[in-house]
Design a protein around this motif. Structure first.
Motif, PDB file in Angstrom:
ATOM      1  N   CYS A  20       8.200  13.185  -1.816  1.00  0.00           N
ATOM      2  CA  CYS A  20       6.468  12.871  -2.078  1.00  0.00           C
ATOM      3  C   CYS A  20       6.202  12.405  -3.412  1.00  0.00           C
ATOM      4  CB  CYS A  20       5.838  14.206  -1.451  1.00  0.00           C
ATOM      5  SG  CYS A  20       6.109  15.676  -2.821  1.00  0.00           S
ATOM      6  N   ARG A  21       7.087  12.658  -4.324  1.00  0.00           N
ATOM      7  CA  ARG A  21       6.723  12.491  -5.676  1.00  0.00           C
ATOM      8  C   ARG A  21       7.660  11.285  -6.259  1.00  0.00           C
ATOM      9  NH1 ARG A  21       3.219  12.927  -7.862  1.00  0.00           N
ATOM     10  NH2 ARG A  21       4.186  13.330  -9.889  1.00  0.00           N
TER      11      ARG A  21
ATOM     12  N   ASP B 115       8.299  32.449 -18.172  1.00  0.00           N
ATOM     13  CA  ASP B 115       7.480  31.356 -17.952  1.00  0.00           C
ATOM     14  C   ASP B 115       8.117  29.991 -17.905  1.00  0.00           C
ATOM     15  OD1 ASP B 115       4.719  29.833 -19.707  1.00  0.00           O
ATOM     16  OD2 ASP B 115       4.600  30.652 -17.762  1.00  0.00           O
TER      17      ASP B 115
ATOM     18  N   ARG C 214      -1.289  15.253 -15.047  1.00  0.00           N
ATOM     19  CA  ARG C 214      -0.450  14.551 -14.980  1.00  0.00           C
ATOM     20  C   ARG C 214      -0.060  13.510 -13.553  1.00  0.00           C
ATOM     21  NH1 ARG C 214       5.261  16.990 -14.094  1.00  0.00           N
ATOM     22  NH2 ARG C 214       6.797  15.461 -14.276  1.00  0.00           N
ATOM     23  N   TYR C 215      -0.476  14.227 -12.580  1.00  0.00           N
ATOM     24  CA  TYR C 215      -0.774  13.258 -11.492  1.00  0.00           C
ATOM     25  C   TYR C 215      -1.610  12.046 -11.697  1.00  0.00           C
ATOM     26  CZ  TYR C 215       1.906  16.543  -8.467  1.00  0.00           C
ATOM     27  OH  TYR C 215       2.730  17.062  -7.818  1.00  0.00           O
TER      28      TYR C 215
ATOM     29  N   ARG D 112      -4.375  11.354  -1.667  1.00  0.00           N
ATOM     30  CA  ARG D 112      -5.396  11.965  -0.992  1.00  0.00           C
ATOM     31  C   ARG D 112      -5.640  13.458  -0.482  1.00  0.00           C
ATOM     32  NH1 ARG D 112      -8.698   8.169   1.509  1.00  0.00           N
ATOM     33  NH2 ARG D 112      -8.831   9.340   3.356  1.00  0.00           N
TER      34      ARG D 112
ATOM     35  N   LYS E 141      -3.547   6.448  -2.444  1.00  0.00           N
ATOM     36  CA  LYS E 141      -3.277   7.183  -1.254  1.00  0.00           C
ATOM     37  C   LYS E 141      -2.400   8.444  -0.995  1.00  0.00           C
ATOM     38  CE  LYS E 141      -1.666   4.999   2.839  1.00  0.00           C
ATOM     39  NZ  LYS E 141      -0.635   4.219   3.050  1.00  0.00           N
ATOM     40  N   PHE E 142      -1.327   8.163  -1.986  1.00  0.00           N
ATOM     41  CA  PHE E 142      -0.494   9.437  -1.695  1.00  0.00           C
ATOM     42  C   PHE E 142      -1.046  10.560  -2.405  1.00  0.00           C
ATOM     43  CE2 PHE E 142       0.933   9.440  -6.064  1.00  0.00           C
ATOM     44  CZ  PHE E 142       0.816   7.930  -6.472  1.00  0.00           C
TER      45      PHE E 142
ATOM     46  N   THR F 113      -7.262  15.881   3.842  1.00  0.00           N
ATOM     47  CA  THR F 113      -7.210  17.366   3.561  1.00  0.00           C
ATOM     48  C   THR F 113      -6.219  17.837   2.513  1.00  0.00           C
ATOM     49  OG1 THR F 113      -6.658  19.296   4.919  1.00  0.00           O
ATOM     50  CG2 THR F 113      -5.384  17.269   5.385  1.00  0.00           C
ATOM     51  N   SER F 114      -6.324  19.023   2.209  1.00  0.00           N
ATOM     52  CA  SER F 114      -5.628  19.517   1.091  1.00  0.00           C
ATOM     53  C   SER F 114      -4.564  20.167   1.765  1.00  0.00           C
ATOM     54  CB  SER F 114      -6.679  20.381   0.269  1.00  0.00           C
ATOM     55  OG  SER F 114      -7.051  21.469   1.024  1.00  0.00           O
ATOM     56  N   ASN F 115      -4.816  20.328   3.015  1.00  0.00           N
ATOM     57  CA  ASN F 115      -3.880  21.443   3.675  1.00  0.00           C
ATOM     58  C   ASN F 115      -2.414  20.707   3.728  1.00  0.00           C
ATOM     59  OD1 ASN F 115      -5.887  23.032   5.941  1.00  0.00           O
ATOM     60  ND2 ASN F 115      -5.620  23.240   3.630  1.00  0.00           N
TER      61      ASN F 115
ATOM     62  N   GLU G 267       6.022   8.374   2.009  1.00  0.00           N
ATOM     63  CA  GLU G 267       5.268   7.285   2.823  1.00  0.00           C
ATOM     64  C   GLU G 267       6.080   6.743   3.496  1.00  0.00           C
ATOM     65  OE1 GLU G 267       2.702   6.264  -0.852  1.00  0.00           O
ATOM     66  OE2 GLU G 267       1.129   6.300   0.595  1.00  0.00           O
TER      67      GLU G 267
ATOM     68  N   ARG H  84       3.287  17.453   0.565  1.00  0.00           N
ATOM     69  CA  ARG H  84       2.970  16.006   0.048  1.00  0.00           C
ATOM     70  C   ARG H  84       2.554  15.914  -1.354  1.00  0.00           C
ATOM     71  NH1 ARG H  84      -0.485  17.221   4.084  1.00  0.00           N
ATOM     72  NH2 ARG H  84      -2.385  16.716   2.851  1.00  0.00           N
ATOM     73  N   ALA H  85       2.598  16.936  -2.202  1.00  0.00           N
ATOM     74  CA  ALA H  85       2.220  17.203  -3.276  1.00  0.00           C
ATOM     75  C   ALA H  85       2.968  17.810  -4.487  1.00  0.00           C
ATOM     76  CB  ALA H  85       0.721  17.694  -3.736  1.00  0.00           C
TER      77      ALA H  85
ATOM     78  N   LEU I 266       0.841  28.251  -1.169  1.00  0.00           N
ATOM     79  CA  LEU I 266       1.620  27.572  -2.036  1.00  0.00           C
ATOM     80  C   LEU I 266       0.564  26.811  -3.007  1.00  0.00           C
ATOM     81  CD1 LEU I 266       4.682  26.070  -0.709  1.00  0.00           C
ATOM     82  CD2 LEU I 266       4.611  27.832  -2.230  1.00  0.00           C
ATOM     83  N   MET I 267      -0.341  25.992  -2.482  1.00  0.00           N
ATOM     84  CA  MET I 267      -1.510  25.318  -3.133  1.00  0.00           C
ATOM     85  C   MET I 267      -2.377  26.318  -4.063  1.00  0.00           C
ATOM     86  SD  MET I 267      -0.027  22.929  -1.483  1.00  0.00           S
ATOM     87  CE  MET I 267      -0.273  22.185   0.248  1.00  0.00           C
TER      88      MET I 267
ATOM     89  N   LYS J  10      -4.528  28.854  -6.142  1.00  0.00           N
ATOM     90  CA  LYS J  10      -4.263  29.206  -7.485  1.00  0.00           C
ATOM     91  C   LYS J  10      -4.811  30.457  -7.938  1.00  0.00           C
ATOM     92  CE  LYS J  10      -4.413  24.369  -8.957  1.00  0.00           C
ATOM     93  NZ  LYS J  10      -4.350  23.812  -7.884  1.00  0.00           N
TER      94      LYS J  10
ATOM     95  N   LYS K  65      -1.144  31.495 -14.378  1.00  0.00           N
ATOM     96  CA  LYS K  65      -1.030  29.897 -14.685  1.00  0.00           C
ATOM     97  C   LYS K  65      -1.617  29.326 -13.458  1.00  0.00           C
ATOM     98  CE  LYS K  65       1.043  31.111 -18.472  1.00  0.00           C
ATOM     99  NZ  LYS K  65       2.209  30.996 -19.067  1.00  0.00           N
TER     100      LYS K  65
ATOM    101  N   THR L 116      -0.752  20.063 -13.617  1.00  0.00           N
ATOM    102  CA  THR L 116      -0.612  18.959 -12.413  1.00  0.00           C
ATOM    103  C   THR L 116      -1.328  17.938 -12.307  1.00  0.00           C
ATOM    104  OG1 THR L 116       0.404  20.945 -11.496  1.00  0.00           O
ATOM    105  CG2 THR L 116       0.339  19.087 -10.056  1.00  0.00           C
TER     106      THR L 116
ATOM    107  N   LYS M 191       4.585  20.448  -4.457  1.00  0.00           N
ATOM    108  CA  LYS M 191       4.657  21.897  -4.413  1.00  0.00           C
ATOM    109  C   LYS M 191       5.379  22.907  -3.671  1.00  0.00           C
ATOM    110  CE  LYS M 191       0.021  21.514  -6.443  1.00  0.00           C
ATOM    111  NZ  LYS M 191      -1.416  21.772  -6.464  1.00  0.00           N
TER     112      LYS M 191
ATOM    113  N   GLY N  63       0.864  -1.130   0.036  1.00  0.00           N
ATOM    114  CA  GLY N  63       0.006  -0.037  -0.061  1.00  0.00           C
ATOM    115  C   GLY N  63       0.883   1.249  -0.097  1.00  0.00           C
TER     116      GLY N  63
ATOM    117  N   THR O  49       3.381   3.852  -1.940  1.00  0.00           N
ATOM    118  CA  THR O  49       4.341   3.938  -3.486  1.00  0.00           C
ATOM    119  C   THR O  49       5.288   4.968  -3.164  1.00  0.00           C
ATOM    120  OG1 THR O  49       1.702   3.945  -4.004  1.00  0.00           O
ATOM    121  CG2 THR O  49       3.332   4.694  -5.538  1.00  0.00           C
ATOM    122  N   LYS O  50       5.268   6.090  -2.312  1.00  0.00           N
ATOM    123  CA  LYS O  50       6.098   7.167  -2.453  1.00  0.00           C
ATOM    124  C   LYS O  50       7.295   7.021  -1.308  1.00  0.00           C
ATOM    125  CE  LYS O  50       4.019   8.852  -5.842  1.00  0.00           C
ATOM    126  NZ  LYS O  50       4.709   8.842  -7.143  1.00  0.00           N
TER     127      LYS O  50
ATOM    128  N   LEU P 284      -5.849  15.805  -2.555  1.00  0.00           N
ATOM    129  CA  LEU P 284      -5.680  16.712  -3.619  1.00  0.00           C
ATOM    130  C   LEU P 284      -7.016  17.317  -4.437  1.00  0.00           C
ATOM    131  CD1 LEU P 284      -3.106  17.742  -5.502  1.00  0.00           C
ATOM    132  CD2 LEU P 284      -3.717  16.042  -7.101  1.00  0.00           C
TER     133      LEU P 284
ATOM    134  N   GLU Q 203       0.103   9.468 -13.816  1.00  0.00           N
ATOM    135  CA  GLU Q 203       1.086   8.683 -13.109  1.00  0.00           C
ATOM    136  C   GLU Q 203       0.294   7.776 -12.398  1.00  0.00           C
ATOM    137  OE1 GLU Q 203       4.355  12.046 -12.745  1.00  0.00           O
ATOM    138  OE2 GLU Q 203       3.775  11.046 -10.910  1.00  0.00           O
TER     139      GLU Q 203
END
Lengths: 520, 563
Positions: free
Chosen positions: A78-79, A143, B328-329, B253, B250-251, B212-214, A39, A59-60, B53-54, B56, B139, B325, A62, A33, A35-36, B255, B332
Motif C-alpha cells: 500500500c506504500r 520510543d 510525510r504522506y 482517500r 486516490k491512494f 472511508t477511513s476504515n 492498487e 491501505r495506509a 490500529l488507526m 490515536k 504519540k 504520518t 499502519k 491513475g 500509484t501504489k 485518510l 510524498e
C-alpha cells in the motif's frame, strides 16, 4: 499521478496443495491513475484474475499485513509505488512459507513471539501494580523501537534468515525482544529468543533497517542493544572478546604478521603542487592485509595533488566492538583516534574501508559544537574522487569487463552506491555489468562466528559473480574483498577482487613508490 | 435422506469472540480470566485488520485530569454531543470505568505518555466537545500500542486466536446461542463452532461508503449477524463522517487529517465564518461534516470534489513531530503544507448505531453479548472524538466478564443441524454457476454509490425512499446473481467479497429505513425539510428487529433513563 502507461506485471502463483510448483502469471495492465502496488493488485483482481490471493486492510501503512516482494525488495504494497521498470515482479514475502500466491503463513513469527511474550510480563497479571514513574529519557530506546507494525519486511530482507530460518531468530523477533527489553517495567524470566536463536548470526548487513517502512534502525537499535546484554557478552567468541586488548596492544584488530602499512609509509606524503590536504585512514585490513590497495590509493591521491597525512598513531576505528555490543571499550578507542586526528590540524578524512567509513561517519561525531571532530569532512574514496574529478585517458586496450559488489556498510551504512558505479562507468577501458543481488551480504562479518553460514553467503555471492562472466569484481571494502576472494578461489577462473584504487592503478597508474619511513 | 454423519468438524469452545480488534481482544482476556475456554476468530489477522490500529487517543476523566474535570463532566459532554438520545446507563458505566480501565491497560503492558515530570499521565487532547483536555495517548499510535499489548497478554494466557475465519451465521435455538457457522478462508471450508456464548466485536461499517477511513474489513458483518439471530438494533440512522479526510490522491482517500486548519471552498471563502462565527472549524464532527457537504453540494467544491484545508501556523518541525504520518504522506503526494492546500471531504468513519445492549453488554438473545462499535446507544446521535477507543476496552472487558460468567453456568448443547444446513446452502448457492453473475466487489461498488447518494451526510425523505426501493431491488434481483470463481476455494477472495456484499445490502437497507423513522435533525442525522431537533416527538431511539419474513420492523422507543 495520472499517466498513460502500461505495466508488464509478473505475479507469483502457487497453491502448495494443488500445484506441483509455482509459476508466474503475466499481465499487461494500463495503469493510468494508479500509484501504489496495492492498487495494481486490486485492479488485477477486479479485472483480470479473481483467483489472485493477497492481503490488505488499512491501505495506509499502519497494519503491516500487505507486505510483498516487488522486484526482489520487501515492501508494503500500500506504500510502494509501482516501479517504472520494464517488468514489475510481485512475489510473496521471502523466508516465510506460502499459503497461496502472495499470502504467507506468519505462524513461525507468531509462535516465537508467543514464547517471547510468555517469558516477559508486567506484573504477570498481579493486580494493583501502580504505573511506574516514567521520564522520557528512560524510554528513548523504547520510543525508537515502538513504531513497528510487524510487517515482516525486515525478516524478508535478511540474508541470514534466508539460509537458516530454523535456527536464527531474525530481525523482527529481535526487534520485539529489544522493544520489550527497553520497557523498564517489564520483568523477564527464562531464556530469551536472542539467547536461544543465535543473535550472533546477524551479519550486520542492515538490510532490515534499510527496508523498514517505519524507519526503525533494527540493527543499530535492536540487535546492538541486545548484544550489549551481559549474557551475550559472556558468550562472545574468544577472538571477539579479545578485540579491545589486541587493539590496546597493537593498535589493530590483528596481531601484526608483517610491517604495518602505516609504518612503511611516511606520515606525510607531499605532491609537487598541493591542491588540498587530507588524512587517509586505512583501517586494520589495509594496514595489514591489503597493503597494496592502500599504497595504490595513496599514490592516486598524491598524483591528484592531495597532501596525504598518515599519522602513525591511528588505531582500529573500533567498529567491530560496537557491532558486538562492546560499547564501553569503543569509547576509549574513539577518543584516542579523535585526538590523533585533531592533532594533525587537517579536517578532512578519507577512508576506503566501508566499515571504517560507516563508523567514523555515524558513531564518532557528536552533535556538540565544541567537538572539533564533528566539523570534519569524512569521505569514502569514491566520494572523494567525485570531489577531485580526475580524468583518465584510454589506454586503448581491450575493455576490462567488471562488476561491482555493494558492501553493506557502504550502501546501507553510508548511503553510497551511485558513486562507485559512476566511477566504474566513467573509466574508459572498463565495461561495467550490474551484478545480480549486488547488495546482498557476502558474509564477511560472520567468519569468526559461523563458518558454514559465512561460506554459504559468500558462495551465493561467488555464484552471481561467476554468472556475470567478468574479468574482475570491484568492491570498496577489504572485508568483502577478503571474503569474496576466498569464495572465488574455489572456482577455476579465480576472478580477482579489486578495490577501486587497485583497478585504477592497474589500468592507468604508476606503481606506488616504495617509500622510506622518514617523514618529510 | 440417509442418516449420514456430519462431515464438518465442529470446533467446541465455551465462548466464541467474533472480531480481533480492541473490544474482542479485551473480551477474550476477560473470558479467560473467568476460567472459560475462549476462541477468538477474525476474518483477517487478529489485531491487524481492525480500526483500532488507526485510533490515536482515548478520553477518560481520571487522576490526570484537570481538577474541575470529572466522570460526571465527561458524561455531560458525551450526552451533549449525542444530543441526549444516548443510553444513560451505558454512558454512566463508561465514564465511571474509564479511568480504571486505563490503569488496567497499563498493567497489561500499554505505556501512556507522561507529563514532563514523569509522574502522571499527560492528557494531551481536547477535541471539540470535550470541556477539558482528557485524552491519553502514546504519540500518534495509541490504538496500535494498546492492541499489541493486549495481544501479547492473550499470548501469555494461551488464548486461541484464529485468523482468516469469516463468521456468516449465528446459531440460535429457542432464543439461545448455540454457536456459529463460519467460512474458513485459509482452508476454503465451512466450519461450525459450538459455544455457549458469543461476544460480537466486529466493528463498524465504513466500507458501505465510497470513501472511508476504515480498513477493508469494516463491512458491518456483525450488525447483520445479530439482526438475523433476532437481536435488536438501535439508532441505525446515526452514522458519523469524519469531516476532514483526504480526497486526493486516490491512494490516500479517506485518510483522516488531524492538524488544525482553515476550510475554504472553491471561491476561497472560509465558509465556517457563516456557519459558526464563534467556533469556526472547531465544532463537533456532525456539524463540520454537514457544513462541508453543503458547500460541495452547492457546487463550490475543488477539482476532486472536496474543499480546501489550509494548515494553520504551519511549522515543519511541529508537524513532523505531532503529525508525522500525515505530514510525510502529504509530502510524498507532492503537497507542501507551507504553500499547498489539501483537498478534504467527509469520509465514512464511525457507526453510532448498532446492536442494542445493556450495561452488562447483554443483548435480547440469551448468550449473545456485544461490545465496541458494533453496539449502539453509548454515543447517541454523534460520537465525541476519542470516546471510541476508550469504549472498546471498557465494554470489551464487561462483555467478556459477563459472557464468561454466563458460560460457566450453562450446559453444553450441540447446535441444531437444520440451521447449519441452512448456512451451508447459502454458501453453496454462491458456487453455483449463474447467468449474468455479479461479483461481490462489483455489487459493493453499486451499493457504495447508492449509500453516498441516498443515505449520505445530509438526507432527505424522497432520496431515502428511493434508496430503500433500490436496496430492496438489489436484495431481490442482484443478490441472487452473486457469483464467485470456484476454481480455487482456498483463500478465495471472491467468496469473502460476496459474503460481505450480501450483508452490506441488508445493512444499507436497514440504515435507510431507520433514517425515515426520524423526522427531525439531530446530531449526525441531518434531514432536509426537518431542520430542527424535536424533543417532543423524538427524544427516542429507533429500534429495529427482524420480522419473520426477514424484513426489519422499526419502533420509536423512549430513551431509557431520560426524563
Amino acid at each position: 499521478m495520472s499517466q498513460m502507461r502500461a505495466a508488464h506485471v509478473k505475479i507469483y502463483r502457487f497453491d502448495p496443495e494443488g500445484d506441483r510448483s509455482p509459476h508466474y502469471d503475466e499481465f499487461r495492465v494500463e495503469i493510468q491513475g494508479i500509484t501504489k502496488v496495492l492498487e495494481l493488485l486490486n485492479l488485477i483482481y477486479e479485472r483480470f484474475d479473481s483467483t489472485l490471493a493477497y492481503r490488505s486492510s488499512c491501505r495506509a501503512g499502519k497494519c503491516g499485513i500487505c507486505s510483498v516482494m516487488v522486484n526482489g525488495r520487501a515492501v508494503l504494497a500500500c506504500r510502494e509505488n509501482v516501479p517504472e521498470a520494464e517488468v514489475v515482479v510481485i512475489e510473496p514475502l521471502s523466508n516465510y512459507p506460502v499459503v497461496r500466491d502472495l499470502v504467507v503463513d506468519r505462524g513461525t513469527y507468531d509462535q516465537r513471539t508467543t514464547e517471547l511474550a510468555s517469558a516477559t510480563g508486567i506484573g504477570n497479571g498481579r493486580s494493583g501494580l501502580p504505573p511506574q514513574e516514567w521520564s522520557p529519557s528512560n524510554f528513548e530506546s523504547y520510543d525508537r523501537l515502538a513504531n513497528c507494525i510487524e510487517c515482516l519486511v525486515c525478516d524478508a530482507s535478511c540474508p541470514v534468515l534466508a539460509l537458516s530460518g530454523e535456527d536464527y531468530g531474525g530481525p523482527a523477533l529481535f526487534r520485539q525482544e529489544a522493544f520489550l527489553g527497553s520497557d523498564q517495567r517489564i520483568l523477564r524470566s527464562g531464556l530469551s529468543p536472542s539467547e536461544r536463536l543465535h543473535l550472533e548470526y546477524c551479519s550486520t548487513c542492515k538490510a532490515c533497517s534499510a527496508n523498514c517502512p517505519k524507519e526503525i534502525e533494527v540493527f543499530d537499535e535492536a540487535v546492538r542493544g541486545l548484544r550489549r546484554r551481559k549474557t551475550f557478552q559472556d558468550s562472545l567468541p574468544e577472538l571477539q572478546k579479545g578485540y579491545a586488548q589486541v587493539i590496546e596492544k597493537t593498535g589493530s584488530l590483528f596481531t601484526p604478521y608483517k610491517i604495518p602499512l602505516l609504518e612503511q609509509l611516511p606520515e606525510v606524503i607531499e605532491p609537487e603542487f598541493v591542491k588540498e590536504e587530507a588524512i587517509f585512514f586505512p583501517g586494520c585490513m589495509m594496514n595489514m592485509r591489503f597493503q597494496g590497495a592502500g599504497k595504490a590509493l595513496v599514490q592516486i591521491l598524491k598524483s591528484l595533488g592531495v597532501k596525504v597525512h598518515l599519522p602513525r598513531e591511528m588505531i582500529c576505528c573500533g567498529g567491530p566492538l560496537l557491532w558486538t555490543g562492546q560499547d564501553e571499550a569503543f569509547k576509549e578507542i574513539r577518543s584516542k583516534n579523535i585526538r590523533v586526528f585533531e592533532k594533525v590540524g587537517v579536517q578532512r578524512l578519507v577512508v576506503a574501508c566501508a566499515g571504517c567509513g560507516m563508523t567514523l561517519k555515524k558513531d564518532y561525531g557528536k552533535p556538540s559544537a565544541r567537538d572539533v571532530f564533528s566539523q570534519f569532512l569524512i569521505d569514502d574514496f569514491t566520494e572523494y574522487l567525485e570531489h577531485l574529478k580526475p580524468t583518465y585517458e584510454s589506454r586503448k586496450e581491450k575493455k576490462r569487463r567488471v562488476t561491482y559488489h555493494d558492501p553493506c556498510h557502504l550502501k546501507r551504512g553510508q548511503g553510497i552506491w551511485d558513486e562507485p558505479r559512476r566511477w566504474l562507468k566513467a573509466l574508459p577501458d572498463v565495461e561495467f555489468i550490474e551484478l545480480r543481488d549486488s547488495d546482498r551480504c557476502c558474509g564477511g562479518m560472520l567468519g569468526t562466528v559461523n563458518r558454514d553460514l559465512s561460506n554459504a553467503l559468500s558462495k551465493k555471492k561467488a555464484e552471481a559473480i561467476i554468472e556475470a562472466n567478468v574479468d574482475a569484481v570491484i568492491t570498496e571494502c577489504p572485508f568483502c574483498k577478503d571474503m569474496i576472494s576466498k569464495a572465488l578461489k574455489k572456482d577455476e577462473k579465480r576472478i580477482p577482487v579489486l578495490m577501486i584504487a587497485e583497478l585504477i592503478e592497474e589500468l592507468y597508474g604508476d606503481k606506488p613508490e616504495a617509500t622510506s619511513s622518514v617523514t618529510s | 435422506m440417509t442418516n449420514k454423519k456430519p462431515s464438518l468438524d465442529i470446533l467446541d469452545t465455551d465462548v466464541l469472540v467474533v472480531g480481533g480488534g480492541g473490544a474482542g481482544m479485551m473480551a477474550a482476556l476477560a473470558i479467560a480470566q473467568q476460567g472459560c475456554r475462549v476462541t477468538l476468530v477474525d476474518k483477517g489477522i487478529p489485531s491487524k485488520g481492525c480500526a483500532t490500529l488507526m485510533a490515536k487517543q482515548m478520553a477518560a476523566a481520571g487522576p490526570w485530569s484537570y481538577p474541575q474535570d470529572s466522570p460526571e463532566k465527561h458524561m455531560q459532554d458525551t450526552l451533549a454531543s449525542g444530543c441526549y438520545i444516548n443510553n444513560r446507563a451505558l454512558v454512566q458505566v463508561f465514564v465511571t470505568q474509564a479511568a480504571s480501565t486505563i490503569e488496567e491497560l497499563e498493567r497489561m503492558g500499554m505505556l501512556f505518555e507522561r507529563e514532563a515530570s514523569g509522574k502522571g499521565f499527560f492528557p494531551g487532547g481536547q477535541p471539540a466537545g470535550h470541556s477539558y483536555p482528557r485524552s491519553l495517548t502514546y504519540k500518534e499510535t495509541s490504538g496500535k500500542m494498546v492492541i499489541d499489548a493486549l495481544r501479547r497478554q492473550a499470548m501469555r494466557r494461551g488464548i486461541q486466536m484464529v485468523p482468516d475465519v469469516l463468521t456468516i451465521r449465528l446459531l440460535v435455538e429457542e432464543n439461545q446461542i448455540r454457536g456459529a457457522v463460519c467460512w474458513n478462508i485459509t482452508r476454503g471450508e465451512i466450519e461450525v463452532i459450538q459455544s455457549k456464548a458469543i461476544v460480537l466485536a466486529t466493528g463498524g461499517c465504513g466500507q458501505l461508503y465510497p470513501m472511508t477511513s476504515n480498513p477493508d474489513q469494516s463491512t458491518g458483518d456483525g450488525y447483520i449477524l445479530g439482526f438475523e439471530a433476532g437481536a435488536e438494533l438501535t439508532d441505525m440512522e446515526m452514522f458519523q463522517f469524519y469531516p476532514v479526510s483526504m480526497v486526493y490522491p486516490k491512494f490516500l482517500r479517506g485518510l483522516n487529517i488531524n492538524f488544525p486548519g482553515k476550510l475554504l471552498n472553491a471561491r476561497m471563502e472560509r465558509f465556517m465564518e457563516k456557519v459558526d462565527p464563534v467556533n469556526l472549524e472547531h465544532v463537533t464532527r456532525d456539524k463540520l461534516s454537514q457544513a462541508i457537504y453543503r458547500e460541495i453540494k452547492k457546487g463550490l467544491h475543488t477539482a476532486h470534489g472536496g474543499v480546501y484545508l489550509e494548515a494553520s501556523n504551519f511549522d515543519p518541525e511541529l508537524y513532523r513531530k505531532r503529525f508525522p504520518t500525515e505530514y510525510r504522506y502529504c509530502l510524498e503526494a507532492g503537497i507542501d503544507l507551507k504553500k499547498d492546500r489539501v483537498e478534504v471531504a467527509p469520509a465514512a468513519h464511525f457507526m453510532m448505531g448498532g446492536i442494542k445492549v445493556g450495561p452488562d453488554c447483554r443483548t435480547n438473545i440469551r448468550g449473545l453479548f456485544a461490545a465496541g462499535e458494533v453496539t449502539g446507544g453509548l454515543h447517541g446521535a454523534n460520537r465525541l472524538a476519542n470516546n471510541a477507543l476508550m469504549e472498546i476496552f471498557v465494554f470489551g472487558k464487561i462483555a467478556g466478564t459477563h459472557a464468561g460468567a454466563f458460560a460457566r453456568e450453562e450446559k453444553e448443547k450441540v447446535p441444531p443441524r437444520g440451521l447449519v444446513e441452512d448456512a451451508k446452502r447459502e454458501i453453496q448457492f454462491l458456487f453455483r454457476p449463474k447467468k449474468d453473475a455479479i461479483r461481490g466487489f462489483a455489487l459493493k461498488g453499486i451499493l457504495r454509490e447508492l449509500m453516498w447518494d441516498k443515505v449520505g451526510v445530509i438526507k432527505n425523505m424522497p432520496m431515502l425512499e428511493e434508496g430503500i426501493e433500490r436496496f430492496q431491488e438489489m436484495r431481490e434481483s442482484l443478490l441472487p446473481r452473486l457469483g464467485v470463481d470456484v476454481s480455487h476455494k482456498k483463500y478465495n477472495h471472491d467468496i469473502v467479497e460476496a459474503l460481505e456484499a450480501r450483508a452490506m445490502v441488508k445493512l444499507g437497507l436497514l440504515m435507510a429505513q431507520s433514517a425515515t423513522m426520524r423526522k427531525e435533525s439531530r446530531g449526525a442525522h441531518a434531514l432536509e425539510g426537518y431542520p430542527q431537533q424535536d424533543d417532543q416527538q423524538y427524544l427516542k431511539n429507533v429500534v429495529a428487529r427482524r420480522k419473520a419474513n426477514g424484513d426489519g420492523e422499526f419502533m420509536l422507543v423512549p430513551v431509557p433513563g431520560a426524563s
